[in-house]
Scaffold this motif. Sequence first.
Motif, PDB file in Angstrom:
ATOM      1  N   ASP A  12      -7.966   0.696   2.372  1.00 43.74           N
ATOM      2  CA  ASP A  12      -7.887  -0.729   2.727  1.00 43.74           C
ATOM      3  C   ASP A  12      -7.978  -0.977   4.232  1.00 43.74           C
ATOM      4  O   ASP A  12      -7.408  -1.943   4.754  1.00 43.74           O
ATOM      5  N   GLY A  39     -11.254  -1.350  -3.788  1.00 42.31           N
ATOM      6  CA  GLY A  39     -11.452  -2.795  -3.711  1.00 42.31           C
ATOM      7  C   GLY A  39     -11.939  -3.058  -2.305  1.00 42.31           C
ATOM      8  O   GLY A  39     -11.162  -3.006  -1.357  1.00 42.31           O
ATOM      9  N   ALA A 298      -6.597  -5.423  -3.157  1.00 35.08           N
ATOM     10  CA  ALA A 298      -7.824  -6.079  -3.616  1.00 35.08           C
ATOM     11  C   ALA A 298      -8.137  -5.704  -5.064  1.00 35.08           C
ATOM     12  O   ALA A 298      -8.935  -6.351  -5.725  1.00 35.08           O
ATOM     13  N   ARG A 304       0.975  -4.677  -0.221  1.00 33.27           N
ATOM     14  CA  ARG A 304       0.808  -3.400   0.484  1.00 33.27           C
ATOM     15  C   ARG A 304       2.001  -3.183   1.405  1.00 33.27           C
ATOM     16  O   ARG A 304       2.487  -4.126   2.020  1.00 33.27           O
TER      17      ARG A 304
END
Length: 424
Positions: A12, A39, A298, A304
Amino acid sequence: MVTVVVGTQWGDEGKGKVIDYLAEKFDIIARYQGGANAGHTVVVNNKKYIFHLIPSGILYPKKICVIGNGVVIDPVSLFEEIEYLKNNGIEVEGKLFIAENAHITLPYHKLLDKVEDKFRGKGQLGTTGRGIGTTYTDKFGRIGIRVIDFIDEDVFIEKLRIALELKNYLFKEYYKEEILKVDKIYKDYKPYREGIKKFAINTAVYLNEKIEQGKKILAEGAQGTFLDIDFGTYPYVTASNPIAGGACIGLGISPKKIEKIIGVAKAYTTRVGMGPFPTEIKDDIGEKLRKVGNEFGATTGRPRRCGWFDTNLVKFACIINGIDEIILTKLDVLTGFEKIKIGVGYKYEDEIINFYPFNSKIFSNCEVIYEELDGWGENISNIRSYRGLPKNVKKYVEKIEEKIGIKITKISTGSSRGQIIEKS
Ligand code: GDP
Ligand code: IMO
Ligand code: MG
């Protein structure tokens, strides 16, 4: 030649945004590992796209996208994405190729991933539940089903029977779950088998031919260095090799063909799921980072975990990946913090550690040595030149460079395609 883009933290980092930005100068964008656990977010003209399997270069009308053999493909997720793109006026036929020898994720992989992780109890990993580890397990256990097997009716049924016999034994006898039926999977997946045919090719031969013709390939990594099965925070990792070396295996290209390796680093650190995270911030500051940075998965939507930048980690990532340059993302998120900390080392039992230790006892219990810098209050999301950035922003960027020993060449200051500063 080939350029590889890798995540230098726990995923991420903003790889999707970076790939989309860089893709303009490449002919082919190719994913080399992971699956629908990824994602990757791309924002163009105020529209947000999240890619799980399709490479983040697909929004360009003339670029070719490849899903390499190292990727594990969930047909449900793949066709959802294709459909979504179609509904938004983006046709993938003729632009997307899928490796015949990539492995397929089936319903039993997803179910097993979920029940296995639950059964780990205290040792739960917090996987994405996308059947990633279980598909790779079957690949290495030599009972996997590849795209080429999936397409062929006889081969598919035979392989499905063998795999299900084993999985159903586990579901029934051990996990006390409902068993899955060959006939149902066969029926449900028929449209996907038909659908995937037109995309399936020998991508290794294709990519090598294109390299010979002088085409430029951008290899898109998923996850990040510390989720790597070999070098990450094992067992709190994913089941593939996100590191740059994974691109050769996951695409079928020689290491000799890799020209450049770009690392993507977030200006702070995040992690989803369980596992050690020395610079994690558990107070209001962490909450603020999550809120301002919109740090929610995502793929799964999970919050997170947030923390300060950790130079020991990114330095190790630079070494293990052979990173030539770093693209620093989400620097705008740090606006408004009075003080910004950078983890520059660890201390464990009075010993200073200036590297990333594989010993999880040390990594989980070490104390972080921080340097503290003054923050800035100016909004930097519309600044387009490095010189135009506030003094304290530059000090922060240069401190990171000094500590990791690699140049930061670009700085991302927002999720949109244009929000990037060329530093050198
Ligand atoms: P990836 O998995 O590495 O592609 O990253 P994700 O897409 O999962 O998460 C990154 C998130 O940050 C996405 O929501 C992006 O739109 C967003 N993003 C990327 N770069 C920037 C940036 O420079 N600033 C801000 N504020 N958001 C960014
Ligand atoms: P991108 O490509 C962040 C994490 C999961 C879990 C661990 C194992 O968007 O950066 P898995 O389902 O892979 O077996 O889960 O890895 N994880 C990610 N975290 N970004 C990702 O991908 C991730 N893919 C997997 O949260 O901790
Ligand atoms: Mg992501």
